[in-house]
Design an enzyme around this catalytic site. Structure first.
Site, PDB file in Angstrom:
ATOM      1  CD  GLU A   1      37.086   7.483  38.039  1.00  0.00           C
ATOM      2  OE1 GLU A   1      37.631   7.369  36.930  1.00  0.00           O
ATOM      3  OE2 GLU A   1      37.550   8.165  38.974  1.00  0.00           O
TER       4      GLU A   1
ATOM      5  CB  CYS B   1      43.667   5.849  36.560  1.00  0.00           C
ATOM      6  SG  CYS B   1      43.109   5.414  38.220  1.00  0.00           S
TER       7      CYS B   1
ATOM      8  CB  SER C   1      49.108  49.762  36.236  1.00  0.00           C
ATOM      9  OG  SER C   1      49.680  49.075  37.334  1.00  0.00           O
TER      10      SER C   1
ATOM     11  CD1 TRP D   1      42.953  50.094  42.356  1.00  0.00           C
ATOM     12  CD2 TRP D   1      43.929  48.343  41.354  1.00  0.00           C
ATOM     13  NE1 TRP D   1      43.613  49.378  43.320  1.00  0.00           N
ATOM     14  CE2 TRP D   1      44.216  48.302  42.734  1.00  0.00           C
ATOM     15  CE3 TRP D   1      44.429  47.355  40.520  1.00  0.00           C
ATOM     16  CZ2 TRP D   1      45.005  47.292  43.289  1.00  0.00           C
ATOM     17  CZ3 TRP D   1      45.196  46.357  41.068  1.00  0.00           C
ATOM     18  CH2 TRP D   1      45.483  46.332  42.436  1.00  0.00           C
TER      19      TRP D   1
END
Length: 371
Positions: free
Chosen positions: A46, A69, A162, A164
């Site tokens: 703001e 705020c 793992s 890829w």
């Protein structure tokens, strides 16, 4: 408001622990000021929008993705800045869940004669700040578990291989989700098998997430790549002084959180991370830790990359006990499904789908024009 949300998203990787906020000021059907929050301690959206608008802010309408705020933090209250600028109307996407604000910003604006509306595109604003909202309301981060798996749900071969399963595009997309998180969590098993860095590399960012290792017996070697450069928290159940000292010398912080079974108390860890201002926690772990996190109710969202392949009887992405009755199955809800290169990315919420209607004592259902 859509433009304000676009601006807020520019802070996706940088605003933590603050929320991502965008602001647009409109006068006579023309945008006269824009701003977005860049990082904690920097001016709020703001204030930046008001600075760009200058005197044209008087009598204008302000669209902001989060309630302004009304308290003094690192910066002065935005509600006061809007009142002093003489704006006529403020449309907020959602209330601030921070107890220090929580409607007081909107009330202060109303008391000063500013017309206020709240609730426009609230679901989009909530999605952008899901971690901040979750931490403010529940005291712990939003936990997003990232999984790369074959179509039959396997995340590794029997020998642990793992890399890829998914393609390069999916891996780069995973780095973007890693970048928006405040912290990345894995377990000792992944450190042992893959020696990962857990840093963001495939996308540009000025901030690296905190790296968190769940390592009950402090077995992480001081030479592990995850310790390089500092910014690593190792959470243990065993207070081994010699091992802890060696890891501290390598730059790690050690935290001991043991449960009665001699393992890390995961729920307590979530609370500690919330106290440290962690909004979003990104999990990239192995089958055992994934299963433990799911069993203990620590996961809010699954980010699953499915490769169009079958691995057979290998390692499942989460070690979970068999369900004896379909009535006891774990409920998920699909948030979206998108092709990323040659892989399918599916985002799933854990539990039933939430109610996205505007909420809070000051929320008002508004139409797309903000009326």
């Amino acid at each position: 408001m859509n433009r304000a949300l676009e601006l807020a998203e520019r802070g996706l990787f940088s605003t933590t622990p603050n929320p991502r906020v965008g602001c647009v000021i409109v006068k006579d059907h023309e945008i006269v000021g824009e701003g977005w929050h860049r990082r904690a301690g920097a001016p709020h959206a703001e204030v930046l929008a008001l600075a760009e608008a200058g005197g044209r802010a008087r009598g204008a309408t302000v669209y902001v993705t989060l309630e302004p705020c009304a308290h003094h933090g690192r910066t002065p209250p935005c509600a006061d800045a809007l009142i002093e600028a003489g704006v006529a109307r403020v449309v907020a996407a959602m209330e601030d869940p921070n107890p220090a604000v929580s409607g007081t910003g909107l009330e202060r604006l109303r008391a000063a004669g500013v017309e206020v509306r709240c609730g426009l595109l609230q679901s989009s604003a909530l999605a952008l700040n899901v971690g901040f909202v979750h931490r403010m309301r529940r005291g712990r981060p939003w936990v997003r578990m990232k999984i790369a798996a074959s179509l039959d749900g396997m995340s590794a071969l029997a020998d642990g291989s793992s890399q890829w399963i998914t393609g390069e595009a999916a891996r780069a997309d995973g780095h973007a989700w890693r970048a928006r998180a405040c912290a990345v969590l894995t377990g000792y098993g992944t450190v042992r098998d893959d020696d990962p860095r857990l840093t963001v590399r495939a996308v540009a960012t000025d901030r690296q997430p905190l790296r968190v290792i769940v390592d009950s017996r402090l077995q992480t070697p001081p030479t592990a790549r995850v310790l390089r450069g500092g910014g690593t928290l190792i959470v243990a159940a065993d207070d081994d002084a010699a091992a802890a000292e060696a890891l501290r010398a390598a730059g790690a912080e050690i935290l001991v959180l043991a449960n009665t079974n001699g393992k890390v108390e995961l729920s307590a860890l979530m609370n500690v991370l919330g106290e440290r201002g962690i909004n979003e926690l990104h999990v990239e772990a192995g089958s055992k830790l994934n299963g433990s996190l799911l069993r203990e109710g620590c996961v809010d969202e699954l980010l699953v990359y499915l490769a169009p392949c079958l691995l057979g009887d290998a390692v499942r992405f989460a070690a979970l006990p068999q369900v004896a009755d379909l009535a006891h199955r774990r409920e998920l809800h699909i948030q979206d499904a998108t092709m990323i290169g040659g892989d399918l990315r599916v985002r799933l919420g854990v539990g039933p789908a939430p109610d996205d209607r505007p909420s809070g004592p000051h929320a008002t259902i508004v139409d797309e024009a903000g009326r």
